[in-house]
Design a protein around this motif. Structure first.
Motif, PDB file in Angstrom:
ATOM      1  N   SER A  53      12.030 -11.905  12.085  1.00 23.65           N
ATOM      2  CA  SER A  53      11.926 -12.816  10.937  1.00 23.65           C
ATOM      3  C   SER A  53      10.476 -12.914  10.456  1.00 23.65           C
ATOM      4  N   ALA A  54       9.529 -12.917  11.379  1.00 27.64           N
ATOM      5  CA  ALA A  54       8.107 -12.952  10.998  1.00 27.64           C
ATOM      6  C   ALA A  54       7.693 -11.629  10.363  1.00 27.64           C
ATOM      7  N   ALA A  57       9.104 -11.515   6.873  1.00 29.66           N
ATOM      8  CA  ALA A  57       8.350 -12.404   5.980  1.00 29.66           C
ATOM      9  C   ALA A  57       7.058 -11.738   5.521  1.00 29.66           C
ATOM     10  N   GLU A  58       6.400 -11.031   6.421  1.00 30.67           N
ATOM     11  CA  GLU A  58       5.172 -10.326   6.064  1.00 30.67           C
ATOM     12  C   GLU A  58       5.461  -9.191   5.073  1.00 30.67           C
ATOM     13  N   ALA A  60       7.981  -9.183   3.012  1.00 28.44           N
ATOM     14  CA  ALA A  60       8.350  -9.859   1.754  1.00 28.44           C
ATOM     15  C   ALA A  60       7.110 -10.252   0.958  1.00 28.44           C
ATOM     16  N   GLU A  61       6.071 -10.708   1.631  1.00 28.37           N
ATOM     17  CA  GLU A  61       4.820 -11.052   0.938  1.00 28.37           C
ATOM     18  C   GLU A  61       4.217  -9.829   0.261  1.00 28.37           C
ATOM     19  N   GLU A  64       6.261  -8.864  -2.842  1.00 27.26           N
ATOM     20  CA  GLU A  64       5.958  -9.749  -3.975  1.00 27.26           C
ATOM     21  C   GLU A  64       4.592  -9.433  -4.591  1.00 27.26           C
ATOM     22  N   ARG A 100      17.660  -9.577   3.906  1.00 26.74           N
ATOM     23  CA  ARG A 100      16.647 -10.531   3.463  1.00 26.74           C
ATOM     24  C   ARG A 100      16.032 -10.155   2.116  1.00 26.74           C
TER      25      ARG A 100
END
Length: 156
Positions: A53-54, A57-58, A60-61, A64, A100
């Motif tokens: 999950s971490a 998230a990285e 995903a950043e 973006e 995700r």
């Protein structure tokens, strides 16, 4: 979004969308990004593996901040072209990532990518072992992504 064929990726990208190359290792994830014209891959960073999950998230950043429209994931086939446990782990991680981040994704054969990059670093850049270790995973991701970009049909 489901997995797709590599040749279909360009038409599935939004205008100006770039591709992100990912090289899932046991301790790190190498990350590379294409230019908007889908011609050149550049190494970006490595992500130290923690809980997925971490890691997601990285990723995903980066998606973006860099206008990423799709993924190319290195598939670690055996030298004879068969799939082993590492391929299944890569497929599982990719499936989890796509839950995700709803972006198109294709696999690219990554056989010999790390060895090719390491040889180039030794011969051309004359990097020390310590400096190679820091750069190898993102450079391997760039090698994988560049191989994918080179195989895409020409838009000219």
């Amino acid at each position: 979004m489901p997995l797709c064929k590599l040749a279909d990726l360009p038409r599935l990208l939004p205008p100006g969308g770039r591709l992100m190359g990912l090289d899932f290792g046991t301790k790190t994830i190498g990350v590379a990004v294409s230019d908007a014209a889908l011609r050149v891959a550049s190494p970006v960073t490595i992500i130290r593996r923690r809980k997925f999950s971490a890691d997601a998230a990285e990723i995903a950043e980066l998606v973006e901040s860099r206008n990423i429209g799709g993924f190319v994931v290195g598939l670690p086939l055996n030298m004879d072209g068969t799939e082993g446990p590492r391929c299944q782990a890569t497929r599982d991680l990719t499936a989890e990532l796509l839950l995700r981040l709803d972006l198109p994704c294709a696999f690219q054969d990554e056989r010999m990518s790390t060895q090719a990059v390491e040889r180039a670093m030794i011969a051309e850049a004359d990097l020390t072992r310590a400096r190679r270790k820091k750069a190898i995973d993102s450079a391997a991701a760039a090698w994988i992504l560049q191989a994918a970009l080179d195989s895409l049909p020409s838009t000219e």
